[in-house]
Design an enzyme around this catalytic site. Sequence first.
Site, short mmCIF file in Angstrom:
data_model
loop_
_atom_site.label_atom_id
_atom_site.label_comp_id
_atom_site.label_asym_id
_atom_site.label_seq_id
_atom_site.Cartn_x
_atom_site.Cartn_y
_atom_site.Cartn_z
N ASP A 129 0.87 -1.18 0.00
CA ASP A 129 0.00 0.00 0.00
C ASP A 129 0.91 1.24 0.00
O ASP A 129 2.13 1.15 0.19
CB ASP A 129 -0.97 -0.01 1.19
CG ASP A 129 -2.18 0.89 0.92
OD1 ASP A 129 -2.12 1.73 -0.01
OD2 ASP A 129 -3.19 0.78 1.64
C1 NOJ Z 1 -3.97 3.97 0.24
C2 NOJ Z 1 -5.17 3.08 0.37
O1 NOJ Z 1 -5.08 2.36 1.58
C3 NOJ Z 1 -5.35 2.10 -0.78
O2 NOJ Z 1 -6.58 1.45 -0.63
C4 NOJ Z 1 -5.25 2.81 -2.09
O3 NOJ Z 1 -5.49 1.92 -3.15
C5 NOJ Z 1 -3.88 3.44 -2.18
N1 NOJ Z 1 -3.73 4.42 -1.11
C6 NOJ Z 1 -3.64 4.13 -3.53
O4 NOJ Z 1 -4.41 5.26 -3.63
#
Ligand code: NOJ
Length: 706
Positions: A263
């Site tokens: 993530d």
């Molecule tokens: C953080 C989030 O937790 C995740 O779900 C998301 O896909 C990513 N950022 C990218 O934006």
Amino acid sequence: MNNSELKKLFNSMTLSEKVGQMGQVTPDFFSNEGEITGPVAEMKLNSGELYSIGSILGTHKPEQVIDIQKKYLENNRLGIPLMFMADVIHGYETIFPIPLALASTFDTNLVKKVAQLSSKEAVGNGIHVTFSPMADLVRDPRWGRVLESNGEDPHLSSKLTQAYVEGYQGKSLLHKNTLASCVKHFLGYGSSEAGRDYNTVSVSDLELYQNHLPAFKAAIEAQVKLVMTSFNTVKGIPSSANKWLLGNVLRKELGFDGIIISDWGAIQELINHRIAEDSKEATRLAVEAGVDIDMMTSSYIKHLGDFIEDGEINIETINQAVWRILTLKNELGLFEDPYRGLMKLENLDQNLDNIRKELEPITRSVASDSLVLLKNEGILPIKTKSTKVGLIGPKAQTKDLLGAWSWIGDKSEVISIYEGLQEQFERLTLSTIDDTDSISKQDLVIVALGENSDESGEAASRSSIQLQQEQVELLKKVYEINQNVVVLLINGRPIDLTNIVNYCKAILECWFPGTSGGAAIADVLCGRVNPSAKLPMSFPASVGQIPIYYNYLSTGRPKNESNKDEKYISKYLDIANDPLYPFGFGLSFSNFECGKVEFSSGSLSKDAPIKITVTIKNLSNISGKTVVQLYIEDKIAEVARPVRELKGFTKVSVEPLGCEEVVFEITDKDLMYIHSNLKESADKGSFNVYIGFDSLAPKVGEFVLV
Ligand code: NOJ
């Protein structure tokens, strides 16, 4: 490109070119002409590093994709195209209801369709991969991200997760309009303690396997291409550094061979978790755990090469990761067409305009199918166009109906509740609370309440899940003047409605309904659409009941009718154990009843499933759809088991005064559960069956597994 061509390309890559593929940055990195500033400067990427990066996340416009890809290919020695990823969560520019609302439809075909259509628009904008679906199991409405989920039930979530993946990816990524899907967040993120985002997670292995894994398993069975790690710890180790989780569980046990992506910034966060001293160590932990792509940190780019050169990490680890990344690029056809899905500049706008025109009417029907009627004392539907309808409340005219994760969505395109109602009702009056006289003269008053879009979603946890006090006061004042009140709720999570439920005759849970939200709401209010959606999460009667879910475990001191006044049982002193509205609940304008239930046999074996047939009657003269739900209770098991579990659901349409047969097939697989050795199997013995229209469905029979 065939496999041997891909291999040849792969073999010609230098170490730093390989490492580059494992990095991912935002488009800003390519917007610096001349002097290097902004994120590029902060991450200190030199131009060699930038032009070997593997993928980009979060572009805003197709022109931007074209520009970046062009510039990149002019500078990338081997001409390996970039892959563009984005959070296409409930639509790209044309926004469907939030995932929790889509889950309320209990309709896998509809969810698949939404994913297909979202793909079409995203592909037309140059996107190749979506960070969706979110398969996290959720039981705590304080956590803002319940909005992105399929709710509290592993079975429902698995079926919907599968539908999303199939919808996005189609039969092959070489087909037009398909996106590669990235299921997230692996694993356990939905159990963030106390509902506070990014917080610690502490769940047992049994719990992880039994409840959190199934939806991911379903995604993998549906051939999902990527898995994203979660921010939280699992058994004390953050997911992005968790060898057991990624290596044993995800790769070995679930057999996932696609790309594992961290993530956002999660590799760098290993330092904050205090399991790595610096970004070099964080890199080692993440790559050894099996993370292939580092989202938005420079850790991999800066340190992986050194580890390989020093012989501390085996080049094979990197080779495997890069091979996976190149394979996906190839599956997407990017080597042949790096501008996949994009029209020539002069046709771009027209193409996107056509897609929008195709999607918009569908957002309306999808939204009306996702509205959950929670209460109705005969006031809905509003049958005549000439009914005097008052409209009041902070959500009456707002265009803030898209909800979180709709960053490309255009609010100005949104149909507000007021605009939607204007289409259906000739005598609609927009009121304020000072218009006492006008409010008192309306046949009914619609009070539109709820959250703003930034009050749920990522980083939007709340300790209270009631409506704001001013909204409650407003409702009470309206109710004092005119008791024919219908409450509309705009929100991204279950709300504690105990303080408003008695000040209205009807409540319609509208979630964040998306681009055509107001029109969809009006469709239900006037009866053009008969509501059929059901709650995918329990609505608590108090924040103190959280976590609350229908499939809780049997305790040693369960509360029941006969012992409810005793002291030493599992209960609260001040409130009931039950939620205000249970999982699976939602009313209709029709009146459905479960008729005869027939079991094809009283016993089931591995080779001989049983069929349970139920007749659903519509006792009203309004045609309608409902979700028939089948729950099973394992009477005796090796470990404590839920009091009941959803094992089947079917959406059925029944004509006025008509009836329809619904058939559920139960196999031994449906009876399997995770034992204390973490292995899944079914035990011989007897099972109770419950069928009905919510998770309180009555018992209809039992059978034996032999
Ligand atoms: C953080 C989030 O937790 C995740 O779900 C998301 O896909 C990513 N950022 C990218 O934006």
